[in-house]
Design a protein around this motif. Structure first.
Motif, PDB file in Angstrom:
ATOM      1  N   GLN A   1      94.345 -57.951 -35.508  1.00 21.29           N
ATOM      2  CA  GLN A   1      95.697 -57.688 -34.993  1.00 21.29           C
ATOM      3  C   GLN A   1      96.428 -58.996 -34.699  1.00 21.29           C
ATOM      4  OE1 GLN A   1      94.539 -55.098 -31.753  1.00 21.29           O
ATOM      5  NE2 GLN A   1      95.134 -53.260 -32.893  1.00 21.29           N
TER       6      GLN A   1
ATOM      7  N   TRP B   1      95.399 -58.226 -44.082  1.00 21.44           N
ATOM      8  CA  TRP B   1      94.975 -57.973 -42.693  1.00 21.44           C
ATOM      9  C   TRP B   1      95.108 -56.490 -42.351  1.00 21.44           C
ATOM     10  CZ3 TRP B   1      92.218 -61.825 -42.374  1.00 21.44           C
ATOM     11  CH2 TRP B   1      92.623 -63.156 -42.404  1.00 21.44           C
ATOM     12  N   ARG B   2      96.178 -55.846 -42.843  1.00 23.31           N
ATOM     13  CA  ARG B   2      96.336 -54.400 -42.583  1.00 23.31           C
ATOM     14  C   ARG B   2      95.211 -53.603 -43.244  1.00 23.31           C
ATOM     15  NH1 ARG B   2     101.832 -55.838 -42.908  1.00 23.31           N
ATOM     16  NH2 ARG B   2     101.950 -55.403 -45.133  1.00 23.31           N
TER      17      ARG B   2
ATOM     18  N   LEU C   1      97.435 -60.509 -38.033  1.00 22.40           N
ATOM     19  CA  LEU C   1      98.572 -59.778 -38.585  1.00 22.40           C
ATOM     20  C   LEU C   1      99.864 -60.172 -37.863  1.00 22.40           C
ATOM     21  CD1 LEU C   1      99.855 -57.688 -40.444  1.00 22.40           C
ATOM     22  CD2 LEU C   1      99.114 -55.910 -38.836  1.00 22.40           C
TER      23      LEU C   1
END
Length: 175
Positions: free
Chosen positions: A137, A118-119, A140
């Protein structure tokens, strides 16, 4: 590197994550089933449901980017995950207490990898119009909450296994 090559690498990267997610979903559901009737069953079922939803979110991201989905990778990882349950763990017929501890550790590693994915996608969001920053976001943050939940479950799993005082014995030398 040209944009075509970059998209090819992105497709490989996300298919690898999708394959890992297939293994994670299977492992999380198996762990929840193994805890049927135990106090942590509800937490493990919720966690398994979230991990399955995250795999679905990754599929949606891949579709929004128009990337091919390589199902053979997911099938191979799912088969390896099932085979991984057959390892020797100190018991022949039933589940070892070590199984819980080790499965929680494996699951945590998978969630850590998911969070890294996800990052990575967040870092690419300004270049890829199909990536929605608020959704990434949220995913995450959910992965980070899952890591915290797994850490708590892991901590709770340690004491029942190693509850007796562990002492070190000095080996006796026979002459």
């Amino acid at each position: 590197m040209n944009s075509m090559e970059a998209r090819r690498y992105l497709a490989i990267y996300l298919n690898d994550h999708l394959a890992g997610a297939a293994g994670g979903v299977a492992r999380a559901h198996a762990l929840a089933r193994a805890h049927r009737g135990r106090p942590d069953e509800g937490r493990l079922r919720r966690l398994a449901g979230e991990i399955a939803a995250d795999r679905g979110a990754l599929l949606a991201v891949m579709m929004s980017l128009g990337l091919p989905i390589r199902r053979y990778k997911s099938l191979a990882v799912a088969a390896a995950e099932k085979a991984g349950r057959l390892k020797l763990n100190g018991r022949l017929k039933n589940r070892s207490p070590l199984s819980d501890l080790e499965e929680l550790e494996v699951l945590r590693l998978g969630v850590e990898a998911k969070a890294a994915g996800w990052r990575t996608l967040l870092a690419l969001a300004d270049r890829e119009p199909g990536l929605r920053t608020p959704e990434l976001q949220r995913l995450l943050a959910r992965a980070q909450a899952q890591i915290a939940a797994l850490d708590e479950l892991h901590k709770e799993a340690i004491d029942p296994i190693f509850s007796r005082r562990m002492t070190t014995r000095t080996p006796t030398i026979v002459r």
